[in-house]
Write a protein that holds these residues in place. Structure first.
Motif, PDB file in Angstrom:
ATOM      1  N   VAL A   1       0.942  -1.214  -0.059  1.00 49.05           N
ATOM      2  CA  VAL A   1      -0.051   0.065  -0.027  1.00 49.05           C
ATOM      3  C   VAL A   1       0.822   1.323   0.248  1.00 49.05           C
ATOM      4  CG1 VAL A   1      -1.889  -1.165   1.327  1.00 49.05           C
ATOM      5  CG2 VAL A   1      -0.144   0.005   2.453  1.00 49.05           C
ATOM      6  N   GLU A   2       0.295   2.418  -0.279  1.00 46.84           N
ATOM      7  CA  GLU A   2       0.835   3.824  -0.289  1.00 46.84           C
ATOM      8  C   GLU A   2      -0.016   4.638   0.772  1.00 46.84           C
ATOM      9  OE1 GLU A   2       3.422   4.658  -2.319  1.00 46.84           O
ATOM     10  OE2 GLU A   2       3.411   2.475  -3.444  1.00 46.84           O
ATOM     11  N   ILE A   3       0.776   5.029   1.751  1.00 48.38           N
ATOM     12  CA  ILE A   3       0.107   5.737   2.953  1.00 48.38           C
ATOM     13  C   ILE A   3       0.356   7.418   2.833  1.00 48.38           C
ATOM     14  CG2 ILE A   3      -0.248   3.553   3.944  1.00 48.38           C
ATOM     15  CD1 ILE A   3       1.533   4.967   6.250  1.00 48.38           C
ATOM     16  N   ASP A   4      -0.187   7.965   3.466  1.00 45.47           N
ATOM     17  CA  ASP A   4      -0.261   9.435   3.875  1.00 45.47           C
ATOM     18  C   ASP A   4       0.128   9.420   5.311  1.00 45.47           C
ATOM     19  OD1 ASP A   4       0.323  11.007   1.722  1.00 45.47           O
ATOM     20  OD2 ASP A   4      -1.963  11.608   1.589  1.00 45.47           O
ATOM     21  N   ILE A   5       1.245  10.050   5.723  1.00 42.58           N
ATOM     22  CA  ILE A   5       1.459   9.843   7.335  1.00 42.58           C
ATOM     23  C   ILE A   5       0.746  11.123   7.661  1.00 42.58           C
ATOM     24  CG2 ILE A   5       3.019  10.200   9.112  1.00 42.58           C
ATOM     25  CD1 ILE A   5       4.870   8.398   7.443  1.00 42.58           C
ATOM     26  N   ILE A   6      -0.035  11.231   8.846  1.00 39.69           N
ATOM     27  CA  ILE A   6      -0.711  12.247   9.194  1.00 39.69           C
ATOM     28  C   ILE A   6      -0.452  12.553  10.766  1.00 39.69           C
ATOM     29  CG2 ILE A   6      -2.894  11.810   7.851  1.00 39.69           C
ATOM     30  CD1 ILE A   6      -4.136  10.781  10.178  1.00 39.69           C
ATOM     31  N   ASP A   7       0.357  11.838  11.411  1.00 38.59           N
ATOM     32  CA  ASP A   7       0.839  11.993  12.696  1.00 38.59           C
ATOM     33  C   ASP A   7       2.186  11.224  12.847  1.00 38.59           C
ATOM     34  OD1 ASP A   7       1.437  12.396  15.309  1.00 38.59           O
ATOM     35  OD2 ASP A   7      -0.434  12.234  15.980  1.00 38.59           O
ATOM     36  N   LYS A   8       3.304  11.755  12.578  1.00 41.70           N
ATOM     37  CA  LYS A   8       4.401  10.852  12.466  1.00 41.70           C
ATOM     38  C   LYS A   8       4.757  10.572  13.883  1.00 41.70           C
ATOM     39  CE  LYS A   8       9.090  10.355  10.221  1.00 41.70           C
ATOM     40  NZ  LYS A   8       9.782  10.957   9.053  1.00 41.70           N
ATOM     41  N   GLU A   9       4.507  11.482  14.851  1.00 40.54           N
ATOM     42  CA  GLU A   9       5.004  11.090  16.453  1.00 40.54           C
ATOM     43  C   GLU A   9       4.387  10.012  16.871  1.00 40.54           C
ATOM     44  OE1 GLU A   9       5.185  13.410  20.783  1.00 40.54           O
ATOM     45  OE2 GLU A   9       4.813  14.459  18.739  1.00 40.54           O
ATOM     46  N   ASN A  10       2.909   9.872  16.629  1.00 35.46           N
ATOM     47  CA  ASN A  10       2.101   9.016  16.889  1.00 35.46           C
ATOM     48  C   ASN A  10       1.870   7.894  16.152  1.00 35.46           C
ATOM     49  OD1 ASN A  10       1.552   9.937  19.672  1.00 35.46           O
ATOM     50  ND2 ASN A  10       0.443  11.623  18.530  1.00 35.46           N
ATOM     51  N   LYS A  11       2.488   7.738  15.010  1.00 32.70           N
ATOM     52  CA  LYS A  11       2.546   6.818  13.862  1.00 32.70           C
ATOM     53  C   LYS A  11       1.079   6.453  13.306  1.00 32.70           C
ATOM     54  CE  LYS A  11       6.848   4.690  15.291  1.00 32.70           C
ATOM     55  NZ  LYS A  11       7.652   3.469  15.618  1.00 32.70           N
ATOM     56  N   LYS A  12       0.305   7.564  12.794  1.00 36.46           N
ATOM     57  CA  LYS A  12      -0.890   7.732  12.305  1.00 36.46           C
ATOM     58  C   LYS A  12      -0.776   7.828  10.850  1.00 36.46           C
ATOM     59  CE  LYS A  12      -2.771   7.055  16.454  1.00 36.46           C
ATOM     60  NZ  LYS A  12      -3.486   5.946  16.866  1.00 36.46           N
ATOM     61  N   GLY A  13      -1.869   7.208  10.077  1.00 36.56           N
ATOM     62  CA  GLY A  13      -1.655   7.384   8.572  1.00 36.56           C
ATOM     63  C   GLY A  13      -3.133   7.070   8.038  1.00 36.56           C
ATOM     64  N   VAL A  14      -3.047   7.369   6.667  1.00 28.98           N
ATOM     65  CA  VAL A  14      -4.090   7.003   5.933  1.00 28.98           C
ATOM     66  C   VAL A  14      -3.763   6.157   4.642  1.00 28.98           C
ATOM     67  CG1 VAL A  14      -6.080   8.115   4.643  1.00 28.98           C
ATOM     68  CG2 VAL A  14      -5.230   9.057   6.620  1.00 28.98           C
ATOM     69  N   ILE A  15      -4.392   5.080   4.528  1.00 31.59           N
ATOM     70  CA  ILE A  15      -4.250   4.403   3.154  1.00 31.59           C
ATOM     71  C   ILE A  15      -4.913   5.170   1.887  1.00 31.59           C
ATOM     72  CG2 ILE A  15      -4.495   1.981   2.190  1.00 31.59           C
ATOM     73  CD1 ILE A  15      -4.519   0.709   4.505  1.00 31.59           C
ATOM     74  N   GLU A  16      -3.936   5.273   0.815  1.00 33.29           N
ATOM     75  CA  GLU A  16      -4.124   6.019  -0.214  1.00 33.29           C
ATOM     76  C   GLU A  16      -4.356   5.351  -1.271  1.00 33.29           C
ATOM     77  OE1 GLU A  16      -5.101   9.196  -0.268  1.00 33.29           O
ATOM     78  OE2 GLU A  16      -4.428  10.268   1.424  1.00 33.29           O
ATOM     79  N   LYS A  17      -3.614   4.252  -1.418  1.00 28.83           N
ATOM     80  CA  LYS A  17      -3.444   3.478  -2.627  1.00 28.83           C
ATOM     81  C   LYS A  17      -3.502   1.866  -2.236  1.00 28.83           C
ATOM     82  CE  LYS A  17      -1.392   2.584  -7.155  1.00 28.83           C
ATOM     83  NZ  LYS A  17      -0.044   3.209  -7.886  1.00 28.83           N
ATOM     84  N   ILE A  18      -3.935   0.941  -2.885  1.00 31.09           N
ATOM     85  CA  ILE A  18      -3.623  -0.653  -2.860  1.00 31.09           C
ATOM     86  C   ILE A  18      -3.223  -0.743  -3.972  1.00 31.09           C
ATOM     87  CG2 ILE A  18      -4.600  -2.868  -2.233  1.00 31.09           C
ATOM     88  CD1 ILE A  18      -6.887  -1.398  -0.562  1.00 31.09           C
ATOM     89  N   ASN A  19      -1.731  -1.390  -3.889  1.00 33.99           N
ATOM     90  CA  ASN A  19      -1.132  -1.709  -5.408  1.00 33.99           C
ATOM     91  C   ASN A  19      -1.692  -3.169  -5.687  1.00 33.99           C
ATOM     92  OD1 ASN A  19       0.660   0.551  -5.219  1.00 33.99           O
ATOM     93  ND2 ASN A  19       1.723  -0.699  -3.976  1.00 33.99           N
ATOM     94  N   GLU A  20      -1.793  -3.382  -6.945  1.00 30.27           N
ATOM     95  CA  GLU A  20      -2.280  -4.613  -7.711  1.00 30.27           C
ATOM     96  C   GLU A  20      -1.624  -5.789  -6.954  1.00 30.27           C
ATOM     97  OE1 GLU A  20      -2.668  -7.044 -12.041  1.00 30.27           O
ATOM     98  OE2 GLU A  20      -1.380  -5.218 -11.750  1.00 30.27           O
ATOM     99  N   ARG A  21      -2.618  -6.718  -6.677  1.00 27.35           N
ATOM    100  CA  ARG A  21      -2.370  -8.090  -6.007  1.00 27.35           C
ATOM    101  C   ARG A  21      -1.928  -8.974  -6.889  1.00 27.35           C
ATOM    102  NH1 ARG A  21      -7.953  -7.046  -2.856  1.00 27.35           N
ATOM    103  NH2 ARG A  21      -7.365  -5.680  -1.110  1.00 27.35           N
ATOM    104  N   HIS A  22      -0.863  -9.794  -6.600  1.00 31.86           N
ATOM    105  CA  HIS A  22      -0.363 -10.945  -7.346  1.00 31.86           C
ATOM    106  C   HIS A  22      -1.413 -12.162  -7.417  1.00 31.86           C
ATOM    107  CE1 HIS A  22       3.053  -8.665  -7.857  1.00 31.86           C
ATOM    108  NE2 HIS A  22       3.500  -8.943  -6.599  1.00 31.86           N
ATOM    109  N   ASN A  23      -2.083 -12.370  -6.240  1.00 31.78           N
ATOM    110  CA  ASN A  23      -3.055 -13.278  -5.690  1.00 31.78           C
ATOM    111  C   ASN A  23      -3.586 -13.005  -4.415  1.00 31.78           C
ATOM    112  OD1 ASN A  23      -1.414 -14.451  -3.649  1.00 31.78           O
ATOM    113  ND2 ASN A  23      -0.321 -15.633  -4.930  1.00 31.78           N
TER     114      ASN A  23
END
Length: 292
Positions: free
Chosen positions: A44-66
């Motif tokens: 996945v690709e994420i945006d980090i919204i709070d680096k200190e508390n390690k919070k983020g948002v998933i922006e993209k799911i890359n293609e699955r092999h299976n």
């Protein structure tokens, strides 16, 4: 954005490993609109919204092999299917079901028969022969006697492996012996019902040595065949394939047709009767599911 791998999902929160750091993430609403659900194993690709508390948002799911249906995990290289030779007694039809699922996803498959210290070799040798003859690698293990642990550890290197099997067969115990730092919860067999108690509550991806990942999954007790078309099922029994060219009809289902190479191989003992019985059972289930 930052690239990582989804290692666990609980209650709408997703935990993403980015170079060894774990970020707690929510998924963007657009995934719900597209009816896409992030699953363990996704890159996945994420945006980090709070680096200190390690919070983020998933922006993209890359293609699955299976993607496996149950357990729900993606981007898997191989499956190690663990069954005990006793306590609980092996349910071979259930083993065959999971093998069909793994075959349908073109996974490398290893069968692990655990708790061999509890029986004499002649008591479980037939099971070994059935699956070795079908072309599967079979590893015999006992955590109590440290048998086969190094062989399992070697198979995990540089691969993403789903470690699956019914409850109580010793999956988590084996993983704890392979990598003690995992400290997975283990359970005992219920004397009353003769089955294991669930100790793994959710699928989780765990880093192991030499770039390996392992998914320890909740035990399963059933697996429907409705994801397989009956025309494809025989390809997921690899020992059938060499004999299919001997069938009179290209469309042979290996049930009632005359001059069937697969049925002849069963009669000659070249294909296990147990495996053929599972095949017939699965065909029947698939046909019944298509009627509804």
């Amino acid at each position: 954005m930052y690239s990582g791998r989804l290692i666990k999902g609980i209650g709408g929160f997703y935990y993403v490993d980015i170079n060894g750091e774990i970020f707690e993430c929510k998924a963007r609403g657009l995934f719900r609109k597209k009816k896409v659900v992030p699953v363990v194993g996704d890159y996945v690709e994420i945006d980090i919204i709070d680096k200190e508390n390690k919070k983020g948002v998933i922006e993209k799911i890359n293609e699955r092999h299976n993607e496996l249906i149950r357990p729900s995990v993606s981007n898997i290289d191989q499956a190690i299917v663990v069954f005990a030779v006793t306590q609980p007694d092996p349910h071979l039809s259930l083993l065959d079901r999971f093998l069909v699922l793994a075959e349908s996803q073109k996974l490398n498959i290893i069968i692990c028969l655990n708790k061999i210290d509890l029986l004499k070799e002649e008591e479980y040798r037939e099971i070994v022969n059935i699956y070795a003859s079908a072309g599967y690698k079979v590893i015999l293990t006992s955590s109590k006697q440290n048998i086969g642990i190094s062989d399992l550890r070697e198979e995990l290197k540089n691969k993403t492996t789903v470690f699956a099997g019914p409850s109580g067969v010793g999956k988590s115990t084996l993983l704890n012996y392979i990598h003690p730092r995992l400290k997975l919860q283990t359970g005992e067999i219920s004397i009353k019902i003769g089955r294991g108690k669930h100790t793994t509550r959710h699928a989780e991806l765990m880093a192991v040595e030499e770039d390996g990942w392992v998914v320890d999954t909740p035990g399963f007790s059933s697996l429907n065949m409705d994801f397989i078309h009956e025309d494809d099922l025989h390809f997921h029994f690899p020992e059938f394939v060499p004999y299919m060219d001997n069938c009179k009809f290209n469309s042979c289902k290996h049930i009632n047709e005359p001059s069937c190479g697969v049925k002849e191989a069963v009669v000659l003992g070249e294909i296990s009767k147990n495996r053929y019985t599972s095949y017939i059972q699965f065909i029947d289930e698939i046909r019944k599911s298509r009627r509804y």
